[in-house]
Motif scaffolding. Structure first.
Motif, PDB file in Angstrom:
ATOM      1  N   LEU A 176       0.822  -1.118   0.110  1.00 44.88           N
ATOM      2  CA  LEU A 176      -0.053   0.194  -0.026  1.00 44.88           C
ATOM      3  C   LEU A 176       1.033   1.277   0.034  1.00 44.88           C
ATOM      4  O   LEU A 176       0.476   2.214  -0.782  1.00 44.88           O
ATOM      5  CB  LEU A 176      -0.887   0.135   1.132  1.00 44.88           C
ATOM      6  CG  LEU A 176      -2.089  -0.826   1.249  1.00 44.88           C
ATOM      7  CD1 LEU A 176      -2.641  -1.188   2.683  1.00 44.88           C
ATOM      8  CD2 LEU A 176      -2.918  -0.995   0.105  1.00 44.88           C
ATOM      9  N   SER A 180       1.893   3.796  -3.418  1.00 44.55           N
ATOM     10  CA  SER A 180       1.916   5.477  -3.511  1.00 44.55           C
ATOM     11  C   SER A 180       3.269   5.790  -3.831  1.00 44.55           C
ATOM     12  O   SER A 180       3.174   6.714  -4.734  1.00 44.55           O
ATOM     13  CB  SER A 180       1.792   5.778  -1.895  1.00 44.55           C
ATOM     14  OG  SER A 180       1.952   6.911  -1.664  1.00 44.55           O
ATOM     15  N   ARG A 189       4.372  12.514   1.974  1.00 42.26           N
ATOM     16  CA  ARG A 189       2.679  12.553   1.438  1.00 42.26           C
ATOM     17  C   ARG A 189       2.378  11.060   1.786  1.00 42.26           C
ATOM     18  O   ARG A 189       1.238  10.642   2.062  1.00 42.26           O
ATOM     19  CB  ARG A 189       3.047  12.797  -0.240  1.00 42.26           C
ATOM     20  CG  ARG A 189       1.332  12.796  -0.676  1.00 42.26           C
ATOM     21  CD  ARG A 189       1.614  12.811  -2.209  1.00 42.26           C
ATOM     22  NE  ARG A 189       0.067  13.148  -2.603  1.00 42.26           N
ATOM     23  CZ  ARG A 189      -0.151  14.449  -3.098  1.00 42.26           C
ATOM     24  NH1 ARG A 189       0.685  15.287  -3.076  1.00 42.26           N
ATOM     25  NH2 ARG A 189      -1.458  14.848  -3.386  1.00 42.26           N
ATOM     26  N   THR A 190       3.137   9.848   1.639  1.00 47.40           N
ATOM     27  CA  THR A 190       2.735   8.508   1.642  1.00 47.40           C
ATOM     28  C   THR A 190       2.458   8.377   3.259  1.00 47.40           C
ATOM     29  O   THR A 190       1.428   7.633   3.469  1.00 47.40           O
ATOM     30  CB  THR A 190       3.863   7.699   1.519  1.00 47.40           C
ATOM     31  OG1 THR A 190       4.096   7.841   0.216  1.00 47.40           O
ATOM     32  CG2 THR A 190       3.587   6.276   1.642  1.00 47.40           C
ATOM     33  N   GLN A 193      -0.851  10.679   3.818  1.00 46.83           N
ATOM     34  CA  GLN A 193      -2.038  10.163   3.029  1.00 46.83           C
ATOM     35  C   GLN A 193      -2.685   8.826   3.008  1.00 46.83           C
ATOM     36  O   GLN A 193      -3.686   8.350   2.820  1.00 46.83           O
ATOM     37  CB  GLN A 193      -2.067  10.756   1.698  1.00 46.83           C
ATOM     38  CG  GLN A 193      -2.326  12.412   1.683  1.00 46.83           C
ATOM     39  CD  GLN A 193      -2.666  12.887   0.192  1.00 46.83           C
ATOM     40  OE1 GLN A 193      -2.503  12.283  -0.637  1.00 46.83           O
ATOM     41  NE2 GLN A 193      -2.744  14.298   0.264  1.00 46.83           N
ATOM     42  N   ILE A 194      -1.392   8.059   3.267  1.00 51.21           N
ATOM     43  CA  ILE A 194      -1.909   6.486   3.274  1.00 51.21           C
ATOM     44  C   ILE A 194      -1.640   5.819   4.543  1.00 51.21           C
ATOM     45  O   ILE A 194      -2.600   5.258   4.837  1.00 51.21           O
ATOM     46  CB  ILE A 194      -0.722   5.790   1.997  1.00 51.21           C
ATOM     47  CG1 ILE A 194      -0.747   6.684   0.686  1.00 51.21           C
ATOM     48  CG2 ILE A 194      -1.065   4.285   2.039  1.00 51.21           C
ATOM     49  CD1 ILE A 194      -2.213   6.513   0.031  1.00 51.21           C
ATOM     50  N   PRO A 197      -3.676   7.311   7.631  1.00 55.31           N
ATOM     51  CA  PRO A 197      -5.244   7.157   7.581  1.00 55.31           C
ATOM     52  C   PRO A 197      -5.721   5.415   7.618  1.00 55.31           C
ATOM     53  O   PRO A 197      -6.561   5.317   8.245  1.00 55.31           O
ATOM     54  CB  PRO A 197      -5.497   7.551   6.167  1.00 55.31           C
ATOM     55  CG  PRO A 197      -4.211   8.706   6.028  1.00 55.31           C
ATOM     56  CD  PRO A 197      -3.154   8.322   6.541  1.00 55.31           C
ATOM     57  N   ILE A 198      -4.911   4.632   7.035  1.00 58.72           N
ATOM     58  CA  ILE A 198      -5.140   3.240   7.315  1.00 58.72           C
ATOM     59  C   ILE A 198      -5.154   2.812   8.614  1.00 58.72           C
ATOM     60  O   ILE A 198      -5.857   2.096   8.940  1.00 58.72           O
ATOM     61  CB  ILE A 198      -4.242   2.416   6.059  1.00 58.72           C
ATOM     62  CG1 ILE A 198      -4.308   2.924   4.642  1.00 58.72           C
ATOM     63  CG2 ILE A 198      -4.500   0.901   6.168  1.00 58.72           C
ATOM     64  CD1 ILE A 198      -3.889   2.276   3.584  1.00 58.72           C
ATOM     65  N   TYR A 280     -10.594  -2.807   6.938  1.00 61.84           N
ATOM     66  CA  TYR A 280      -9.858  -2.427   6.281  1.00 61.84           C
ATOM     67  C   TYR A 280      -8.986  -3.475   5.855  1.00 61.84           C
ATOM     68  O   TYR A 280      -7.725  -3.359   5.249  1.00 61.84           O
ATOM     69  CB  TYR A 280      -8.796  -1.512   6.866  1.00 61.84           C
ATOM     70  CG  TYR A 280      -9.311   0.085   6.866  1.00 61.84           C
ATOM     71  CD1 TYR A 280     -10.469   0.159   6.186  1.00 61.84           C
ATOM     72  CD2 TYR A 280      -8.919   1.097   7.143  1.00 61.84           C
ATOM     73  CE1 TYR A 280     -11.253   1.398   5.945  1.00 61.84           C
ATOM     74  CE2 TYR A 280      -9.308   2.197   7.163  1.00 61.84           C
ATOM     75  CZ  TYR A 280     -10.442   2.447   6.563  1.00 61.84           C
ATOM     76  OH  TYR A 280     -10.795   3.684   6.314  1.00 61.84           O
TER      77      TYR A 280
END
Lengths: 561, 362
Positions: A176, A180, A189-190, A193-194, A197-198, A280
């Motif tokens: 995941l 990205s 950013r990874t 944003q990734i 949040p996960i 998830y």
């Protein structure tokens, strides 16, 4: 077998229901009545008395700062440690596992005390060191403050957050993040944003659980907060029942009601979030080993942080206690201090009848309490996992309800009950209270053990002609040994150190270790306190080792399933 | 865009042992073709792919994508993954579970600072291309395996990358869906005229999809070529064995003739397709695929390569019979037409064209 099973579930619902619902009902009744001895007529007097207190807004504010502050510290630290452990090439990873099981070894009460010994403004060892050795004249770092409480509670709750975050991070599919980066996302950013949040449901779940823990915490508020006159709701309750002859259990119950409601709400939120995080779960890859992030230059500085944490979490408390138990009064370690060391405090403790009694009581509660608790947990876990009916769903909710019970509040509830029974002021009152409050600690490992026993194993035993009890004895129990052992260890180490419930239920003659240690702290007898505290750690460790050894003897063949 | 890989080496140290994931690989992947890296698990194909993407760094060598060198040990060049401008479909698809389909697909455009209108337009276009139009608002967790695969493909394509890479993208689909997706993927990729690097361990997938197949083993490229060449004309024992079911019989060269090479083996004397680089007396391996061992009708064995054998086993699998035949104690796999009426225990004559008797070496 149908008969036996249909009796089993209602019986268990009866027992567990009594253990968990009774104190709550009594708490509710108590909060609306006039006195502990007789309920009297319905009244709102206690609520008025408790909530009209002009100090209450300040206490609530303290509580909010304390609870949110320490949860932020705990979750933040845990997140850092979990990330370093699972995703980077940081050295000495075994230290992380040690840090995560430490709260089982060092009781919160002693941990708090050791920080008082280090940082109390008048003669804390670090303060003495700063003044006498370094020469800062007016320096006094004051542990008796809100930041002090937040720091210590945060360190204590960190392992809980760690245990929730670690599996979430471990099952995180690294692809995941990699995808990205292939899509042009930078490292930051990874992350924002990734990755975060996960992990959000897991992080929130960890945060909420630490909220519940710190809301129920009594060790830190009593040992660190009370000397600094910083009261939170837990100590406010304690204050209203511990003021000698004027103990007011009605008022305590009235305050306890709002703590209990808050706690139950948070636990409800927690369970909601943990089920959301399962959403998830993605298709798991057929295992490309995750790329380890190379820390390069930061490798050893970051390890320095972890090393420092393990030092203050593990080594320091024990060392400080041991040192304090040997020196006559608080002094910085020096040649003089070492020359004055003696076993004086230890001898005093051994000759103190109350300390001896508390030792005996705690060992009894640890061994007998944990054994009975695990026995009950086996049946409860069996019904929850294997029977799977509507009634077993009720049992599951009941048996996890006490997870949200703040010890001191539930203690007040039990007090309203026990005072009406011959159990009042006996060791059995404590035993029942302990099992009721810590039941989830037994049920949880046993439930996961039952999940691993495939129903075919039982069914084939049935087909071979064994009845349901023979099946239980010959097939199920042997496969359960690891779950039984970890449940027993958890319960026994909780019981040996139990403070919050005991502080309410313990009466003259039923003193337990933690309560006796708290008395020593209140009287400033640090030497005796430390000696008794070390004995407590020894007992707790001995029980853990014993259970592990016994478990190893009966361990079924590896990889039995 | 062409990818040039020069002298790439990647060793792992594991428990005191050195694992050679990539052992001095040099390779040119031609532009606008579907290029497949095929090999058994652990052969280094995924490591090679990850080196191209930049998720892993080789120990030595140089990698260039088009005119840009993205990795060079000697010249100390490392272009980070996110700046290589590639697209990739992961084995697990790696669809971000906290986003919907639109946000998943839009992400590569967002990182490239494309305007909102442009993003909307391009996402719509690519979703239509992968036949997922109308799914923009669907949460990622509500997608089936096949849909996830399509979204992953859309995400890899949306920013119009120079190169698209696939890491076993069909291995998580069930057999029927895998077959359909394989066909679709082939159509998509040939329409796009894009350089595609595809990693798989499935030989049928490799043969069906690729313009060029590179067979890997133990960190090395064994052979590279179009699917038919790899299947029919390989000169490597490992490749013929890996690319399809085959019978391998140890043999010795007897004589070189005009059109055939004569060998002797446990089947007897066999005329094989001409292999020029061997001398009489050399050890070779005779490679004979089951589908080319044919029943010989008529009694008199007159022609070349006639073998007499006893049917030892026979399994009916619908489109054919699969079985084993013993010829002079040597067991050979056979695959014969399903309307044949032979039985187990029968002695029959078989024949194999010299053209289908391939000689390979290690």
């Amino acid at each position: 077998m149908g008969n036996k099973r249909s009796v089993l579930t209602p019986t268990l619902i009866g027992i567990v229901g009594f253990l968990t619902v009774c104190p709550v009902v009594m708490l509710i009744f108590g909060s609306f009545s006039t006195g502990l001895g007789a309920f009297g007529k319905f009244t709102l007097d206690k609520y008025v008395e408790a909530y009209a207190n002009p100090e209450l807004p300040g206490i609530v504010a303290n509580t909010i700062f304390f609870v949110f502050g320490s949860s932020t510290v705990a979750t933040g630290l845990a997140l850092l440690l979990v990330y370093l452990n699972t995703r980077t090439d940081i050295p000495f990873k075994f230290l992380f596992r040690i840090i995560s099981i430490i709260p089982m070894m060092i009781p919160h009460l002693l941990f708090s005390v050791s920080w008082v010994l280090l940082l109390n403004p008048s003669n804390g060892l670090i303060n003495l060191f700063l003044r006498q050795v370094i020469g800062f004249e007016n320096v006094a770092i004051n542990i008796y403050s809100l930041p002090g409480m937040i720091l210590v509670e945060g360190l204590l709750d960190m392992p809980i957050a760690y245990l929730i975050l670690a599996p979430a991070m471990a099952s995180f599919d690294v692809a995941l993040e990699e995808s990205s980066r292939v899509c042009g996302g930078s490292t930051l950013r990874t992350l924002f944003q990734i990755t975060l949040p996960i992990l959000r449901p897991a992080i929130l779940a960890a945060f909420i659980l630490t909220l519940v823990r710190s809301l129920a915490s009594f060790a830190v508020p009593s040992v660190i907060g009370m000397p600094g006159r910083i009261y939170v709701l837990a100590t406010y309750i304690y204050q209203s029942i511990a003021t000698g002859f004027a103990a007011d259990f009605g008022k305590a119950a009235a305050i306890g009601m709002s703590v209990l409601v808050t706690s139950i709400t948070l636990i409800y939120l927690y369970r909601h979030l943990t089920s959301a995080s399962e959403k998830y779960v993605t298709i798991s890859g057929r295992g490309y080993r995750p790329t380890v992030i190379k820390l390069k230059g930061a490798r050893y500085p970051l390890f320095g942080i972890v090393g420092f944490l393990s030092l203050i979490l593990i080594v320091l408390p024990v060392l400080v206690l041991f040192y304090t138990s040997l020196v006559p009064y608080s002094m910085v370690p020096s040649a003089r201090a070492f020359s004055m060391m003696s076993w004086k405090h230890w001898i005093e403790v051994i000759n103190d009848p109350v300390s001896l009694l508390s030792l005996k009581n705690s060992v009894f509660l640890g061994i007998v309490g944990a054994s009975l608790g695990v026995l009950l947990s086996i049946f409860v876990a069996y019904v929850i996992v294997k029977v799977r009916s509507k009634a077993s769903g009720i049992l599951e909710s009941l048996s996890f309800l006490s997870f949200s019970f703040p010890g001191i509040v539930i203690g007040v509830g039990f007090m309203w009950f026990f005072v009406r029974t011959p159990l009042y002021a006996t060791i059995w009152a404590l035993l029942i209270g302990y099992i009721a409050t810590y039941l989830p600690y037994g049920v949880r490992p046993l439930a996961s053990a039952f999940v691993q026993i495939h129903s075919h194993l039982e069914e084939s035993s049935r087909v071979c002609g064994a009845g349901s009890f023979t099946t239980m004895r010959r097939i199920v129990i042997p496969l359960l040994i690891p779950g039984i052992v970890s449940g027993w260890i958890l319960m026994a180490s909780m019981f040996v150190r139990e403070l919050t419930l005991s502080v309410v239920l313990s009466r003259p003659g039923t003193e337990v270790l933690a309560v006796q240690i708290l008395r020593f702290a209140e009287d400033g007898l640090w030497g005796q306190l430390s000696a008794l505290g070390i004995m407590m750690i020894f007992i707790s460790t001995a029980l853990v080792l014993m259970a592990t050894l016994v478990g190893a003897r009966f361990k079924p063949v590896e990889e039995a399933t | 865009m062409e990818i040039r890989i020069k002298n790439i080496r990647k060793y792992y140290h594991s428990g005191g042992k050195i694992i050679k994931a990539l052992d001095d690989v040099t390779l040119t992947i031609p532009a606008n073709r579907i290029f497949t890296l095929l090999g058994p698990s652990g052969c280094g194909k995924t490591t090679l792919l990850r080196c191209i993407v930049g998720l892993e760094s080789p120990d030595t060598g140089e990698i260039a994508i088009g005119d840009e060198v993205v990795w060079s040990r000697n010249r100390n060049i490392y272009v980070p993954t996110e700046e290589r401008g590639l697209g990739m479909v992961f084995q697990t698809y790696a669809i971000w579970p906290h986003m919907n389909v639109f946000n998943n697909v839009a992400y590569p455009l967002q990182t490239r600072k494309v305007s909102r209108d442009e993003i909307r337009r391009k996402v719509a276009k690519v979703l239509q291309f992968v036949q997922m139009e109308g799914f923009e608002d669907r949460p990622a967790t509500k997608l089936s395996g096949g849909q996830q695969q399509r979204v992953a493909l859309a995400r890899a394509l949306v920013a119009e990358p120079k190169v698209i890479l696939f890491d076993e993208p069909l291995s998580n689909l069930d057999a029927k869906l895998r077959e359909e997706t394989r066909k679709d993927l082939r159509t998509f990729l040939s329409e796009l005229q894009i350089t595609a690097v595809y990693v798989t361990h499935d030989r049928i997938e490799a043969l069906a999809l690729s313009d060029i197949v590179a067979v890997m083993n133990r960190g090395q490229i064994i052979e590279t070529g179009p699917p038919r060449k790899i299947y029919f004309n390989s000169t490597h024992r490992f490749v013929t064995d890996f690319i399809g079911r085959t019978n391998l019989v140890e043999a010795r060269v007897v004589a070189q003739q005009d059109t055939v090479t004569m060998v002797s083996c446990s089947l007897g004397s066999v005329a094989c397709r001409k292999k020029a680089d061997v001398q009489p007396g050399d050890p070779v391996t005779l490679c004979l695929r089951p589908e080319f061992i044919r029943l010989h009708s008529g009694d008199a064995p007159s022609a070349q390569n006639i073998f007499n054998g006893e049917i030892k086993s026979l399994v009916f699998i619908g489109e054919a019979f699969e079985g084993e035949v013993a010829i002079n104690e040597t067991m050979l796999f056979i695959k014969i037409a399903s309307d044949s009426d032979i039985k187990v225990g029968e002695r029959v004559h078989f024949t194999a064209e010299p053209e289908h008797c391939l000689l390979v070496t290690d």
